[in-house]
Enzyme design. Structure first.
Site, PDB file in Angstrom:
ATOM      1  CE  LYS A 172      -3.710  -2.346   2.547  1.00  0.00           C
ATOM      2  NZ  LYS A 172      -4.640  -2.403   1.425  1.00  0.00           N
ATOM      3  CB  CYS A 173       4.317   1.727  -0.602  1.00  0.00           C
ATOM      4  SG  CYS A 173       5.671   2.915  -0.727  1.00  0.00           S
TER       5      CYS A 173
END
Length: 198
Positions: free
Chosen positions: A65-66
């Site tokens: 989730k970067c």
């Protein structure tokens, strides 16, 4: 030979002495056997770090989730293009930066496979900074520091290690995998010779 990378915080139970055995004056070689509570720690891929001895390694702390997560595509391309010449890309999920890797190992594996078709080896979730940092990252950081210190600044920091186990260079998260290709080529085996056909 280094035997595996385990879950976040496991470094508290592991000494660095085995990592330093082959080159005690400086942490520039992977050596010894790493065990926690007498048991080898398993990678998500079911492989051991020892399996990659003699290979050029690109070691990356990754997250699902970067903002840099799309770099999985470039990392996979490097792996596919150069694996036959001795490159191994190794991914280490990390949840130390903004809770960007909250999932279980199975969730991480499925995300990488289904979303980015990741085929390179993925290891168990680790910490990369602080007292709980895994010994592998505690070894990598001082050998390739980045101002103002050696702490890893965010996910998708990349470490290039040559076939002798020496840290060659560290790349910050914003550096795309494709930009590493030139440095990488210098470490790889020559391309296979093509035999002319009669």
């Amino acid at each position: 030979v280094v035997a595996l990378i385990g879950e976040s915080g496991s470094g508290k139970s592991v000494t660095l002495r085995t990592l330093l055995r082959l080159h005690p004056e400086r942490r520039t070689r992977i050596g010894g056997e790493v065990r926690v509570a007498g048991q080898d720690l398993l990678a998500l891929s079911g492989r051991q770090l020892a399996d990659y001895r003699g290979k050029a390694l690109l070691i990356v702390n990754v997250a699902s989730k970067c903002g840099f997560t799309p770099q999985y595509t470039g990392l996979e391309k490097l792996w596919q293009d150069y694996r036959e010449r001795g490159l191994v890309v190794l991914g280490f999920p990390c949840d130390q930066f903004g809770n960007q890797e909250p999932g279980s190992e199975e969730e991480i594996k499925n995300f990488c496979s289904l979303t980015y078709e990741v085929d390179f080896p993925m290891f168990a979730k680790v910490d990369v900074n602080g007292h709980g940092a895994h010994p592998l990252f505690a070894w990598l950081r001082p050998d390739a520091p980045a101002p103002p210190g050696d702490a890893i600044e965010w996910n998708f920091t990349k470490f290039l290690v040559d076939r002798e186990g020496r840290v060659v260079r560290r790349y910050p998260p914003k550096v795309e995998p494709s930009a590493i290709e030139g440095d990488l080529l210098a470490l790889l085996l020559p391309p296979p010779r093509v035999t002319p056909q009669d």
